[in-house]
Design a protein around this motif. Structure first.
Motif, PDB file in Angstrom:
ATOM      1  N   UNK A   1      31.862  41.422  47.227  1.00 23.29           N
ATOM      2  CA  UNK A   1      32.346  40.216  47.913  1.00 23.29           C
ATOM      3  C   UNK A   1      32.538  39.036  46.958  1.00 23.29           C
ATOM      4  N   UNK A   2      31.869  39.062  45.816  1.00 24.75           N
ATOM      5  CA  UNK A   2      32.043  37.939  44.877  1.00 24.75           C
ATOM      6  C   UNK A   2      33.318  38.093  44.034  1.00 24.75           C
ATOM      7  N   UNK A   3      33.998  39.229  44.165  1.00 25.22           N
ATOM      8  CA  UNK A   3      35.259  39.421  43.424  1.00 25.22           C
ATOM      9  C   UNK A   3      36.320  39.976  44.366  1.00 25.22           C
ATOM     10  N   UNK A   4      36.858  39.133  45.259  1.00 28.22           N
ATOM     11  CA  UNK A   4      37.893  39.596  46.186  1.00 28.22           C
ATOM     12  C   UNK A   4      39.175  39.958  45.435  1.00 28.22           C
ATOM     13  N   UNK A   5      40.043  40.727  46.105  1.00 30.22           N
ATOM     14  CA  UNK A   5      41.311  41.172  45.507  1.00 30.22           C
ATOM     15  C   UNK A   5      41.133  41.987  44.235  1.00 30.22           C
ATOM     16  N   UNK A   6      40.042  42.709  44.161  1.00 31.01           N
ATOM     17  CA  UNK A   6      39.831  43.583  43.009  1.00 31.01           C
ATOM     18  C   UNK A   6      39.212  44.903  43.476  1.00 31.01           C
ATOM     19  N   UNK A   7      39.447  45.940  42.664  1.00 31.03           N
ATOM     20  CA  UNK A   7      38.712  47.190  42.867  1.00 31.03           C
ATOM     21  C   UNK A   7      37.371  47.049  42.148  1.00 31.03           C
ATOM     22  N   UNK A   8      36.334  47.631  42.765  1.00 30.40           N
ATOM     23  CA  UNK A   8      34.991  47.503  42.210  1.00 30.40           C
ATOM     24  C   UNK A   8      34.356  48.883  42.077  1.00 30.40           C
ATOM     25  N   UNK A   9      33.734  49.127  40.953  1.00 36.82           N
ATOM     26  CA  UNK A   9      33.014  50.389  40.748  1.00 36.82           C
ATOM     27  C   UNK A   9      31.517  50.097  40.857  1.00 36.82           C
ATOM     28  N   UNK A  10      30.842  50.705  41.844  1.00 35.44           N
ATOM     29  CA  UNK A  10      29.429  50.381  42.077  1.00 35.44           C
ATOM     30  C   UNK A  10      28.477  50.933  41.022  1.00 35.44           C
ATOM     31  N   UNK A  11      28.934  51.867  40.199  1.00 41.90           N
ATOM     32  CA  UNK A  11      28.006  52.497  39.251  1.00 41.90           C
ATOM     33  C   UNK A  11      27.517  51.517  38.173  1.00 41.90           C
TER      34      UNK A  11
END
Ligand code: FES
Length: 168
Positions: A113-123
């Protein structure tokens, strides 16, 4: 009287050789067939797989699309489900691979949620811009791959992945 008579010893020798050869061929043929079976299989169809998504439903917001197909790996067949992140970029349909270019985890759209409009990798908190470009300073070392895309009968078809063409 002819001198070409077959002796009892010769008769037994020929008979045993013939029967032995026949039995050996009977055992070897299935083994040979099994060993080269993948080579004998017919490979029908192209490399593209139909998805359940209609082209008309795709917007500029990335959505997760399942890509189901039967994978034939030598002697084994298995049902495989891959995933793509699909969206419209102008008139172009874009399908990005979710496989992170750091260590191969699955990225998700706007999962941080702190980086909207981006893909995020949880690893390892890797991030990518919408076009798949890896954000500098995060672990991934390259942009997300793209799927080949086709439209048939109003539906989205996805093919093999290729290097990202959106990131200049
Ligand atoms: S696997 Fe994605 S950041 Fe490490």
């Amino acid at each position: 009287m002819s001198n070409n008579r077959v002796s009892r010893r010769q008769f037994l020798s020929y008979t045993l050789t013939g029967v032995g050869g026949f039995m050996a061929a009977g055992m070897l043929m299935p083994m040979v067939r099994f060993a080269i079976d993948p080579v004998l299989q017919k490979h029908g169809g192209g490399d593209f797989v139909q998805t359940e998504h209609k082209i008309a439903d795709i917007t500029d917001k990335p959505v997760k699309v399942d890509l189901k197909f039967e994978q034939v790996d030598a002697w084994y067949k298995s049902d495989v489900t891959n995933v793509a992140w699909v969206f419209k970029e102008g008139d172009q349909i874009v399908a990005l691979s979710p496989v992170c270019k750091h260590l191969g985890c699955m990225v998700g759209w706007e999962e941080d949620s702190s980086h909207p409009n981006q893909f995020f990798c949880p690893c390892h908190a890797g991030r990518y811009e919408k076009n798949g470009k890896n954000v500098p300073g995060t672990p991934p070392t390259g942009p997300l791959d793209e799927y080949e895309v086709q439209e048939k009968n109003g539906f989205l078809w996805l093919g093999p992945t290729k290097a990202n063409t959106l990131v200049k």
